[in-house]
Design a protein around this motif. Structure first.
Motif, short mmCIF file in Angstrom:
data_model
loop_
_atom_site.label_atom_id
_atom_site.label_comp_id
_atom_site.label_asym_id
_atom_site.label_seq_id
_atom_site.Cartn_x
_atom_site.Cartn_y
_atom_site.Cartn_z
N THR A 51 43.90 66.57 20.46
CA THR A 51 44.31 66.95 19.11
C THR A 51 44.44 65.72 18.22
OG1 THR A 51 45.47 68.90 19.95
CG2 THR A 51 46.09 68.12 17.76
N ARG A 52 45.01 64.66 18.76
CA ARG A 52 45.15 63.43 17.98
C ARG A 52 43.79 62.82 17.64
NH1 ARG A 52 50.21 60.68 21.33
NH2 ARG A 52 51.86 61.94 20.36
N ASP A 55 42.28 64.83 14.91
CA ASP A 55 43.01 64.51 13.68
C ASP A 55 42.79 65.59 12.61
OD1 ASP A 55 44.66 63.06 11.98
OD2 ASP A 55 43.02 61.79 11.24
N PRO A 56 43.15 66.84 12.92
CA PRO A 56 42.88 67.94 11.98
C PRO A 56 43.69 67.82 10.70
CG PRO A 56 44.33 68.67 13.74
CD PRO A 56 43.90 67.28 14.10
N LYS A 57 43.07 68.25 9.60
CA LYS A 57 43.72 68.20 8.30
C LYS A 57 43.58 69.55 7.60
CE LYS A 57 44.63 63.64 7.98
NZ LYS A 57 44.13 63.18 9.28
N PRO A 58 44.56 69.92 6.76
CA PRO A 58 44.44 71.16 5.99
C PRO A 58 43.14 71.17 5.18
CG PRO A 58 46.65 70.25 5.78
CD PRO A 58 45.83 69.21 6.49
N SER A 75 46.82 74.33 18.91
CA SER A 75 47.29 72.99 18.56
C SER A 75 46.60 72.46 17.32
CB SER A 75 47.04 72.03 19.74
OG SER A 75 47.75 72.42 20.88
N LEU A 76 45.31 72.74 17.19
CA LEU A 76 44.55 72.29 16.02
C LEU A 76 44.93 73.09 14.78
CD1 LEU A 76 41.06 72.01 17.74
CD2 LEU A 76 42.56 70.11 17.11
N ARG A 78 47.68 74.41 13.94
CA ARG A 78 49.01 74.10 13.40
C ARG A 78 48.95 73.13 12.23
NH1 ARG A 78 51.18 73.55 19.18
NH2 ARG A 78 51.98 75.63 19.66
N SER A 79 47.85 72.37 12.12
CA SER A 79 47.69 71.40 11.04
C SER A 79 47.39 72.07 9.70
CB SER A 79 46.55 70.45 11.37
OG SER A 79 45.31 71.14 11.31
N ALA A 81 44.30 73.42 9.34
CA ALA A 81 42.85 73.50 9.34
C ALA A 81 42.41 74.91 9.73
CB ALA A 81 42.26 72.48 10.31
#
Length: 258
Positions: A51-52, A55-58, A75-76, A78-79, A81
Motif C-alpha cells: 500500500t505504501r 501510495d494511493p491518492k484521492p 487498504s488502497l 481507504r485513501s 482512490a
C-alpha cells in the motif's frame, strides 16, 4: 452406496487457467485466515508495504489485480482512490463482494490477467500481489498491465521470491517443505492447494530475473526491495511517458527519487 465427494482442484506448474481458478474458488472463504496462519502474520506487513509503495491518492484510479477477497483493495480504497479489485476466480470475487461490497469507491470485476477487460491507459497505478506467479503467461500479463496504465503511471508487484542468504533460504525451504504442508492440512479446506503454492515458489524466478522480465515487457525505472529477508520481493516500475522527449538515461534515473 455413499455419494461421491466433489473432486478438489489442485493446480500444477502448467497453470491451466481452469484448474487455477477452481482451486482458488474452493479456498476463497478461508483464504485470508489461512494466509495469515501460514505466513506467521507477515501477510499483513506485506500488505502495508505494498500500500505504501502504491501510495494511493484521492481521485486516482487503481487496478488491484489478483485481488482475491479484496483485503489489499480495501487498504488502497481507504485513501479515497477509486479501486477496481479484479481476480480470475469467481469464488474470490463473490467472497470479496460479500465482505466489502458496501465500500463506495471499491468495485469488483472478474478478469483474466492475460486479456484484461479494461481500456488503454485507464489506470494511474496497477498492482498485483501474489498473483503473477499463478498466471500461465506472466509476460503477457505484464504487457497487459502496461497497456491499461496511463503514461507515467506506476506498477507495483508484490510476489514470493528467493531469500539471498543461503542459511536463511535453507530454513525457509525447510518450513515450506516440512512445516507448511502439516499446518495447511489443519487450517485449509484444500491442503493440496498449498502443495502447489510451495512448488510454484520454487519454480518462480528470483528478484533480478523478475526485474528483467518487467523491463522486457516495456516498463522503465524498475527496482525492487526485499521483505522478510527476501521471502517476498516488492517490485516497482513506471510506464514511459508519452511522448517521451527525454533520453532513455533520464527516464531510467527517475527511479532514484522513488
Amino acid at each position: 452406496m455413499s455419494p461421491r465427494e466433489p473432486e478438489s482442484h489442485r493446480a500444477d506448474l502448467q497453470k491451466d487457467p481452469g484448474r487455477v481458478s477452481g482451486m482458488f474458488d474452493e479456498v476463497a472463504a478461508g483464504y485470508d485466515r489461512t494466509n495469515t496462519v501460514l505466513s506467521l502474520g507477515n501477510d499483513k506487513l506485506w500488505r502495508v508495504a505494498t500500500t505504501r509503495a502504491v501510495d494511493p491518492k484521492p481521485g486516482q484510479r487503481i487496478l488491484d489485480l489478483a485481488a482475491g477477497t479484496g483485503a489489499s483493495s480495501v487498504s488502497l480504497a481507504r485513501s479515497g482512490a477509486e479501486v477496481v479489485a479484479a481476480d480470475f476466480s469467481p469464488g474470490m470475487i463473490a467472497e470479496g463482494r460479500r465482505r466489502h461490497g458496501g465500500i463506495p469507491n471499491l468495485t469488483f470485476a472478474q478478469a483474466d490477467a492475460t486479456a484484461l477487460p479494461f481500456g488503454d491507459a485507464e489506470f494511474d497505478t496497477v498492482t498485483m500481489s501474489f498473483g503473477l506467479r499463478n498466471v500461465n503467461e506472466p509476460d503477457q500479463a505484464l504487457r497487459e498491465l502496461l497497456r491499461v496504465t496511463k503514461p507515467g503511471g506506476r506498477l507495483v508487484v508484490c510476489e514470493f521470491s528467493h531469500p539471498p542468504s543461503p542459511a536463511f533460504n535453507g530454513l525457509y525451504r525447510f518450513y515450506n517443505d516440512r512445516v507448511l504442508p502439516v499446518v495447511a492440512k489443519t487450517v485449509s479446506s484444500n491442503a493440496e492447494a498449498y502443495d502447489y503454492l510451495n512448488e510454484s515458489i520454487k519454480d518462480w524466478p528470483d528478484q533480478a530475473a523478475l526485474a528483467a522480465r518487467i523491463r522486457e515487457a516495456g516498463w522503465i525505472g524498475v527496482a525492487h526491495r526485499n521483505l522478510s529477508m527476501g521471502i517476498v520481493a516488492l517490485h516497482r516500475a513506471l510506464k514511459p511517458a508519452s511522448p517521451a522527449p527525454a533520453e532513455p538515461s533520464a527516464a531510467e534515473g527517475s527511479e532514484a527519487g522513488r
